[in-house]
Structures are given as structure tokens and as C-alpha cells.
Design an enzyme around this catalytic site. Structure first.
Site, PDB file in Angstrom:
ATOM      1  N   GLU A   1      -2.086  -2.408   5.595  1.00  0.00           N
ATOM      2  CA  GLU A   1      -3.275  -3.243   5.407  1.00  0.00           C
ATOM      3  C   GLU A   1      -2.905  -4.717   5.308  1.00  0.00           C
ATOM      4  OE1 GLU A   1      -2.919  -0.879   1.476  1.00  0.00           O
ATOM      5  OE2 GLU A   1      -2.018  -0.834   3.470  1.00  0.00           O
TER       6      GLU A   1
ATOM      7  N   CYS B   1      -2.365  -4.268  -2.930  1.00  0.00           N
ATOM      8  CA  CYS B   1      -3.135  -4.412  -1.691  1.00  0.00           C
ATOM      9  C   CYS B   1      -4.629  -4.444  -1.985  1.00  0.00           C
ATOM     10  CB  CYS B   1      -2.804  -3.294  -0.717  1.00  0.00           C
ATOM     11  SG  CYS B   1      -1.172  -3.487   0.050  1.00  0.00           S
TER      12      CYS B   1
ATOM     13  N   CYS C   1      -2.548   0.548  -2.481  1.00  0.00           N
ATOM     14  CA  CYS C   1      -1.959   0.367  -3.801  1.00  0.00           C
ATOM     15  C   CYS C   1      -2.741  -0.725  -4.524  1.00  0.00           C
ATOM     16  CB  CYS C   1      -0.479  -0.007  -3.680  1.00  0.00           C
ATOM     17  SG  CYS C   1      -0.181  -1.652  -2.988  1.00  0.00           S
TER      18      CYS C   1
ATOM     19  N   HIS D   1       2.941  -3.618   3.784  1.00  0.00           N
ATOM     20  CA  HIS D   1       2.020  -2.490   3.919  1.00  0.00           C
ATOM     21  C   HIS D   1       1.125  -2.671   5.138  1.00  0.00           C
ATOM     22  CE1 HIS D   1       2.357  -1.157  -0.562  1.00  0.00           C
ATOM     23  NE2 HIS D   1       3.525  -1.212   0.055  1.00  0.00           N
TER      24      HIS D   1
END
Length: 159
Positions: free
Chosen positions: A76, A105, A102, A74
């Protein structure tokens, strides 16, 4: 008129998302501390592996057991990993995202000491979920979250 830092950093996140090779969704991230950019990221496979849009242009990468991308990191995660890899302290920083985090994360964001998350779009809406579990988690444990409502003047197109 001088643009607000939130506008500058969100515009950068949106433009970074355009670098993604993901077939499903393009996501960008900017990690900032004291109005200085300390790291950036966008979603995609680990460096040196396959670019999904090139290897699997019709379907994207193979799906994992939960129907997620089997290769994707992802946005991030990429921003956080790059900062940590380069010994950059991210505690107390702000994370700008084109898609809210999510739950997985969100746990990383909390653990790394990021204090503020500004997001453009809802992960729950993208996935058809009832609520943004990642935002709920961050709010519960004291990370300031806010949906971005500013003006994106220097963005031409976003996927």
C-alpha cells in the site's frame, strides 16, 4: 455475466502480489478512484536496492529491531507513493489489498484521505496478533473497511 469491480480489482491485487521479491509474504495493492485504477503496488525493497529473494534466497533480507524486514516497503505504501510522486490525487479513493494494513500503513491511508479499504487476508492472523490494529484504527476514524468475500476466478495461485 459481468464481474463486479471489487472482484476485478482484488484479482489484480492478488496477481500483483506475485511480483513481490519478499521471502516472507507476497502482498499486492490496487488504488482506485471512480472505478479507475490510479496506482498499483506490491511489497518489496525500494527500486535500485537489493531484491531479497536474489540477495538472501534462504533467509530473506536482514531484520530490523522489531524483527520486520529492513528493506521492505509495504504494497500500500508503494501504491500511495507512486501516485503522489506522479501528482495523482488519491483523496476519496478505494484501496484493495491482499493483506489488511498494519497500523503504520493505516495511519498513512487515513492521512492521505483514502475512504475505503477492501482486504483479502488478515494481517493479525499472518502475524499471530489478537486483532487487526490497522483495521481497528481505520474503523475508529471513519475509513470504511471490509473483508473481501467475492469470487477470485482469474487467479491461479497465491502465496
Amino acid at each position: 455475466m459481468r464481474p463486479d469491480f471489487d472482484d476485478i480489482f482484488m484479482e489484480l491485487a492478488v496477481n500483483l502480489a506475485k511480483r513481490s521479491h519478499c521471502i516472507q509474504k507476497h502482498v499486492g495493492a490496487v488504488l482506485v478512484k471512480d472505478t479507475r485504477i490510479i496506482s498499483i503496488g506490491y511489497n518489496g525493497p525500494p527500486s535500485g536496492t537489493h531484491n531479497c529473494d536474489e540477495e538472501w534466497p534462504e533467509t530473506g533480507c536482514p531484520r530490523d529491531s522489531k524483527n520486520g524486514c529492513s528493506l521492505a516497503i509495504h504494497a500500500e505504501q508503494n501504491a500511495i507513493l507512486y501516485a503522489v510522486k506522479n501528482n495523482t490525487s488519491i483523496s476519496g479513493s478505494t484501496l484493495y489489498l491482499t493483506l489488511s494494513p498494519c497500523l503504520s500503513c493505516a495511519r498513512i491511508i487515513y492521512t492521505m484521505g483514502i475512504k475505503r479499504v477492501v482486504y483479502l487476508n488478515s494481517y493479525a492472523e499472518h502475524k499471530g496478533l489478537e486483532s487487526d490494529e490497522g483495521i481497528d484504527f481505520l474503523d475508529k476514524f471513519g475509513v470504511h473497511t471490509e473483508k473481501y468475500h467475492g469470487e477470485l476466478e482469474n487467479v491461479t495461485h497465491m502465496i
